[in-house]
Design an enzyme around this catalytic site. Structure first.
Site, PDB file in Angstrom:
ATOM      1  N   CYS A 383      -7.574 -11.224   7.278  1.00  0.00           N
ATOM      2  CA  CYS A 383      -9.020 -11.032   7.326  1.00  0.00           C
ATOM      3  C   CYS A 383      -9.677 -11.570   6.045  1.00  0.00           C
ATOM      4  O   CYS A 383      -9.765 -12.781   5.882  1.00  0.00           O
ATOM      5  CB  CYS A 383      -9.342  -9.562   7.590  1.00  0.00           C
ATOM      6  SG  CYS A 383     -10.940  -9.368   8.369  1.00  0.00           S
ATOM      7  N   HIS A 509      -6.524  -8.670  12.401  1.00  0.00           N
ATOM      8  CA  HIS A 509      -5.613  -7.709  11.753  1.00  0.00           C
ATOM      9  C   HIS A 509      -4.320  -7.548  12.550  1.00  0.00           C
ATOM     10  O   HIS A 509      -4.188  -6.604  13.333  1.00  0.00           O
ATOM     11  CB  HIS A 509      -6.312  -6.354  11.591  1.00  0.00           C
ATOM     12  CG  HIS A 509      -7.380  -6.374  10.571  1.00  0.00           C
ATOM     13  ND1 HIS A 509      -7.133  -6.178   9.227  1.00  0.00           N
ATOM     14  CD2 HIS A 509      -8.703  -6.611  10.681  1.00  0.00           C
ATOM     15  CE1 HIS A 509      -8.269  -6.274   8.558  1.00  0.00           C
ATOM     16  NE2 HIS A 509      -9.228  -6.533   9.409  1.00  0.00           N
ATOM     17  N   GLU A 511      -1.587  -6.513  11.611  1.00  0.00           N
ATOM     18  CA  GLU A 511      -0.827  -5.322  11.205  1.00  0.00           C
ATOM     19  C   GLU A 511      -0.995  -4.157  12.166  1.00  0.00           C
ATOM     20  O   GLU A 511      -0.149  -3.265  12.219  1.00  0.00           O
ATOM     21  CB  GLU A 511      -1.199  -4.903   9.774  1.00  0.00           C
ATOM     22  CG  GLU A 511      -2.601  -4.345   9.578  1.00  0.00           C
ATOM     23  CD  GLU A 511      -3.671  -5.394   9.282  1.00  0.00           C
ATOM     24  OE1 GLU A 511      -3.476  -6.573   9.644  1.00  0.00           O
ATOM     25  OE2 GLU A 511      -4.710  -5.036   8.696  1.00  0.00           O
TER      26      GLU A 511
HETATM   27  N1  GLN Z   1     -15.407  -8.337   4.161  1.00  0.00           N
HETATM   28  C1  GLN Z   1     -14.977  -9.313   5.102  1.00  0.00           C
HETATM   29  C2  GLN Z   1     -15.886  -9.382   6.311  1.00  0.00           C
HETATM   30  O1  GLN Z   1     -16.591  -8.459   6.581  1.00  0.00           O
HETATM   31  C3  GLN Z   1     -13.536  -9.069   5.525  1.00  0.00           C
HETATM   32  C4  GLN Z   1     -13.352  -7.775   6.238  1.00  0.00           C
HETATM   33  C5  GLN Z   1     -11.904  -7.386   6.335  1.00  0.00           C
HETATM   34  O2  GLN Z   1     -11.075  -7.863   5.577  1.00  0.00           O
HETATM   35  N2  GLN Z   1     -11.599  -6.470   7.222  1.00  0.00           N
HETATM   36  O3  GLN Z   1     -15.874 -10.357   7.010  1.00  0.00           O
END
Ligand code: GLN
Length: 541
Positions: A383, A509, A511
């Site tokens: 992410c 994600h 994970e």
């Molecule tokens: N802050 C980033 C976004 O909002 C990444 C979010 C995250 O890593 N879950 O796109």
């Protein structure tokens, strides 16, 4: 009608109720029952999505885009329970529903009260969870918090009523703590007695007591708990701190036949269990072929639960390779204090930058990515970890020195990561990110397609910002690879770097979808790349 198991906790928090509920769920599933898990959280936030990772730890995301408690991650890793918006319910959601109904006039003429309106809504949520699928045999309901908390009272009252209304189909398991007092040289059962007394005064009579403890409980301690807490001795189960892995917990509970006991108490057939697959996993954990070290460069590294699923998924990848993985955490904003980044990050066979929010630590993460890219050390970005990877590439390979994410600098002239127009309109903070499962198409010849072995995948998202396609062409010319795009749209979901052994960033994600029995393909291949890197360093190949 399904059966219901309520899991309550006493004495103190952090006893691992979620892990216990998940382990019991796994044992029952192993017997061939279809189970569903539900977590009640007594706080007033509608969901944990707006809470700081320091407060709450990780936010676990389901396919349908619910931002949930991290216990749902345990549920996923141990069982095949359906997980959705119906699987995690907070006081905030319950009150929200009841108050909206009141404003709508649904209770016209009546005084709206905790009993029956709030408790009825809680009971309805239990039924909703059971109705997610037709064939659910057992619903396990974990009540967050500790017995005696003011906040959890409506939930306990609701399960009391529910158990009264379905007395033959309900069971209460109470998790307590049996401390060892060093000075007295004794194990103490009094806190457990008190906890059960509180439960009984509310009208809940536990059927099974699970005792967390540091060492095995002697018979006389079990006798005492049995007598004072009014449960049969064979229903006093110990849950001794596990030495090697949390995946031992279900095996230890099985040794005491907790699953058979539950079936007997609920009038269910006592079927066979076969835990060979889990025993094998444990054997691998106990006898690793070697060890690799991964450096996790993040912002919330002091809070051990903030990256729970990430750490577990790394372990799954290592178990798959027969290795042990050491996880070395680096505070992203601290590594910058060391002028020599190689020195600051030394001793790792790969780096991972997990998800995150906000400016703090951003520059440290950029440096870590640069270090991994230039030195051809395996890198995995999750992410925010993909977003840093894109910005680092734009800055140092494409020489766009002021490239940035608009999350970090809203006025950057080169927004390589930016907000989609629909996100620009958003006012509310809660539940407004790109959330839940999206389908992604993979490009041929990439690490991603090799890992998944399929061209179409589905993964879960939780972010606002995206890779800006304006920069795609010029970055691809220099070796940046868009390895996966959103199926209906053109968003970059996976990025890779050419001429690097394994540098993969994902906007989602992965994970959240890794189990010890089914390691996530990207974590599996990241671990393999780290092993290869380590071997190469040692001159083996
Ligand atoms: N802050 C980033 C976004 O909002 C990444 C979010 C995250 O890593 N879950 O796109």
């Amino acid at each position: 009608m399904p059966k219901y198991i309520f899991v309550t906790g006493g004495v103190c928090s952090s006893l691992g109720k979620g892990l216990t509920a998940a382990s019991i769920g796994m044992l029952l599933e192993n017997k061939g029952f279809r189970i569903a898990l539900l977590k009640f959280d007594p706080y007033l936030n509608v969901d944990p999505g707006t809470m700081s990772p320091y407060q709450h730890g990780e936010v676990y995301v389901t396919d349908d885009g619910a931002e949930t408690d991290l216990d749902l991650g345990h549920y996923y890793r141990y069982t095949n329970s359906p997980l959705s918006k119906a699987s995690n319910v907070t006081s905030g959601q319950i009150y929200n529903t009841v108050i909206r109904r009141e404003r709508h006039g649904d209770y016209l003429g009546k005084t709206v009260q905790v009993i029956p309106h709030i408790t009825d809504e809680i009971k309805q949520r239990i039924v909703n969870c059971a109705k997610q699928e037709e064939n659910i045999d057992i619903v396990l309901v974990e009540i967050g918090g500790t017995v005696g908390d003011i906040e959890s009272l409506p939930f306990l009252e609701a399960i009391r009523q529910f158990s009264y209304e379905h007395s033959k189909d309900c069971l209460d398991i109470h998790l307590t703590y049996v401390p060892y007092l060093k000075a007295a040289g004794e194990l103490k059962t009094k806190p457990s007695q008190h906890s059960v007394q509180i439960l009984r005064s509310i009208g809940i009579f536990p059927d099974i007591i699970v005792c967390r403890c540091e060492e095995s409980l002697p018979e006389e301690v079990k006798d005492k708990i049995s007598l004072f807490c009014n449960v049969k001795k064979e229903s006093v189960i110990e849950e001794v701190d596990v030495k090697n892995s949390i995946y031992e917990v279900p095996l230890k509970l099985r040794e005491q036949k907790i699953d058979d006991k539950i079936c007997q108490l609920l009038g269910l057939p006592i079927r066979e269990t076969n835990l060979e697959q889990w025993e094998k996993i444990l054997k691998t954990i106990l006898n690793p072929k070697g060890t690799i070290t991964v450096g996790v460069v993040g912002k919330y590294v002091q809070h051990k639960d903030a990256y729970k699923s990430v750490f577990e998924a790394l372990h799954h990848g290592a178990i798959n390779a027969g290795y042990k993985i050491e996880i070395k955490c680096f505070e992203a904003d601290k590594i910058l204090h060391n002028n020599d980044i190689t020195e600051a990050l030394k001793g790792c066979d790969g780096y991972l930058v997990p998800g995150g929010f906000g400016e703090r630590g951003w520059q440290g993460k950029i440096m870590a990515v640069k270090h991994a890219r230039e030195n051809k050390i395996p890198y995995f970005g999750l992410c925010l970890g993909m977003q840093v990877m894109a910005v680092e590439f734009a800055r140092h390979v494409n020489k766009i020195a002021d490239a940035n994410s608009t999350e970090i600098d809203p006025y950057t002239p080169n927004p390589v990561i930016s907000l989609l127009s629909e996100q620009k309109e958003v006012q509310d903070m809660g539940g407004t990110m790109r959330l839940g499962a999206y389908t992604c198409k993979l490009s041929p010849g990439t690490h991603a397609v090799k890992a998944y072995g399929s061209e179409t995948i589905s993964e879960r998202h939780r972010h606002r910002y995206e890779f800006n396609n304006k920069y795609r062409g010029e970055m691809e010319k220099k070796g940046f690879v868009v390895a996966g795009v959103l199926e209906d749209g053109n968003l970059c979901e996976i990025a890779e770097v050419k001429d690097h052994p394994w540098m993969v960033g994902v906007q989602f994600h992965p994970e959240f979808k890794s189990k010890p029995t089914h390691p996530h393909p990207l974590f599996r291949d990241f671990v393999k790349a780290m092993i290869a890197y380590k071997d190469q360093k040692a001159g083996k190949k």
